[in-house]
Write a protein that holds these residues in place. Structure first.
Motif, PDB file in Angstrom:
ATOM      1  N   LEU A  95       0.829  -1.209   0.000  1.00 44.85           N
ATOM      2  CA  LEU A  95       0.000   0.000   0.000  1.00 44.85           C
ATOM      3  C   LEU A  95       0.863   1.258   0.000  1.00 44.85           C
ATOM      4  CD1 LEU A  95      -2.802  -1.083   2.490  1.00 44.85           C
ATOM      5  CD2 LEU A  95      -2.910  -1.029  -0.021  1.00 44.85           C
ATOM      6  N   ARG A  96       1.943   1.242   0.758  1.00 47.38           N
ATOM      7  CA  ARG A  96       2.856   2.395   0.810  1.00 47.38           C
ATOM      8  C   ARG A  96       3.501   2.638  -0.549  1.00 47.38           C
ATOM      9  NH1 ARG A  96       7.939   2.256   0.870  1.00 47.38           N
ATOM     10  NH2 ARG A  96       8.145   0.152   1.727  1.00 47.38           N
ATOM     11  N   GLU A  97       4.034   1.579  -1.148  1.00 44.59           N
ATOM     12  CA  GLU A  97       4.693   1.721  -2.449  1.00 44.59           C
ATOM     13  C   GLU A  97       3.727   2.207  -3.522  1.00 44.59           C
ATOM     14  OE1 GLU A  97       7.740   1.661  -3.688  1.00 44.59           O
ATOM     15  OE2 GLU A  97       8.682   1.264  -1.760  1.00 44.59           O
ATOM     16  N   LEU A  98       2.516   1.667  -3.522  1.00 46.31           N
ATOM     17  CA  LEU A  98       1.523   2.103  -4.496  1.00 46.31           C
ATOM     18  C   LEU A  98       1.244   3.595  -4.343  1.00 46.31           C
ATOM     19  CD1 LEU A  98      -0.466   1.363  -6.759  1.00 46.31           C
ATOM     20  CD2 LEU A  98      -2.157   0.903  -4.957  1.00 46.31           C
ATOM     21  N   TYR A  99       1.077   4.041  -3.108  1.00 47.08           N
ATOM     22  CA  TYR A  99       0.815   5.450  -2.847  1.00 47.08           C
ATOM     23  C   TYR A  99       2.011   6.316  -3.238  1.00 47.08           C
ATOM     24  CZ  TYR A  99      -0.635   9.636  -0.286  1.00 47.08           C
ATOM     25  OH  TYR A  99      -0.985  10.919   0.066  1.00 47.08           O
ATOM     26  N   GLU A 100       3.223   5.879  -2.897  1.00 45.25           N
ATOM     27  CA  GLU A 100       4.421   6.655  -3.209  1.00 45.25           C
ATOM     28  C   GLU A 100       4.657   6.793  -4.713  1.00 45.25           C
ATOM     29  OE1 GLU A 100       7.087   5.630   0.780  1.00 45.25           O
ATOM     30  OE2 GLU A 100       7.710   4.827  -1.166  1.00 45.25           O
ATOM     31  N   GLU A 101       4.267   5.795  -5.486  1.00 41.39           N
ATOM     32  CA  GLU A 101       4.536   5.826  -6.923  1.00 41.39           C
ATOM     33  C   GLU A 101       3.384   6.390  -7.748  1.00 41.39           C
ATOM     34  OE1 GLU A 101       5.987   2.091  -8.428  1.00 41.39           O
ATOM     35  OE2 GLU A 101       7.574   1.998  -6.924  1.00 41.39           O
ATOM     36  N   THR A 102       2.145   6.291  -7.255  1.00 44.86           N
ATOM     37  CA  THR A 102       0.986   6.630  -8.081  1.00 44.86           C
ATOM     38  C   THR A 102      -0.011   7.563  -7.407  1.00 44.86           C
ATOM     39  OG1 THR A 102      -0.374   4.806  -7.292  1.00 44.86           O
ATOM     40  CG2 THR A 102       1.102   4.344  -9.165  1.00 44.86           C
ATOM     41  N   ASN A 103       0.093   7.748  -6.108  1.00 41.23           N
ATOM     42  CA  ASN A 103      -0.854   8.502  -5.295  1.00 41.23           C
ATOM     43  C   ASN A 103      -2.163   7.728  -5.070  1.00 41.23           C
ATOM     44  OD1 ASN A 103      -0.632  11.090  -3.934  1.00 41.23           O
ATOM     45  ND2 ASN A 103      -2.521  11.622  -4.987  1.00 41.23           N
TER      46      ASN A 103
END
Length: 166
Positions: free
Chosen positions: A59-67
């Motif tokens: 979830l963190r990586e998805l948010y960091e890369e795509t918002n």
């Protein structure tokens, strides 16, 4: 340290499907593994921090890369999937500390509005993608750098059921 004794970097990978069953892919800005303009697309992925569980890392990586935050989990691949990077780029990737990645993959359904997606200023993180689009899941292996293709083929095999006709 020689190539065979290098460890794999713990990582998560995310197959984000829209309601039509197409998968989010991003065109990478850069990376030593990109040798042509065809194989520069990939799904979001990123490292797992020490002590971090894979689901929060995903979830963190998805948010960091795509918002992107508006998702629901559809499934995961039980196995960890690995790939080796080419020997000639080992010194330029991850400061030479890893021979490849060991990835835990999740399938997610995007439940938000496309206006939520922001690859230019994602969560205050440095942008990793220069473009993005929704792609039929079957097309993914042909768009990734060849050394990652077996991982993408397995992801398509495992998560294709979530794509419908996509």
């Amino acid at each position: 340290m020689d190539y065979e004794s290098l460890p794999y970097r713990p990582c998560v990978g995310l197959t984000v499907l829209n309601p039509a069953g197409r998968v989010f892919i991003g065109r990478r800005l850069d990376g030593p593994e990109h040798v042509d303009d065809t194989h520069v697309w990939q799904m979001p992925q990123g490292g797992v921090d020490p002590g971090e569980d894979t689901w929060p890392a995903a979830l963190r990586e998805l948010y960091e890369e795509t918002n992107i935050r508006s998702v629901e989990c559809l499934g995961e691949i039980e196995d960890w999937l690995t790939y080796d990077i080419p020997r000639d780029i080992v010194g330029r990737a991850w400061k030479g500390r890893y021979r490849g990645q060991r990835q835990k993959w999740y399938a997610l359904r995007f439940t938000g509005k496309e206006s939520e997606i922001d690859i230019n200023c994602p969560a205050g993180h440095k942008p990793e993608f220069m473009a993005w689009r929704w792609e039929p899941i079957a097309n993914l292996p042909a768009l990734i750098v060849p050394f990652k293709r077996p991982v993408y083929e397995r992801v398509v095999q495992e998560f294709g059921r979530f794509a419908g006709k996509g």
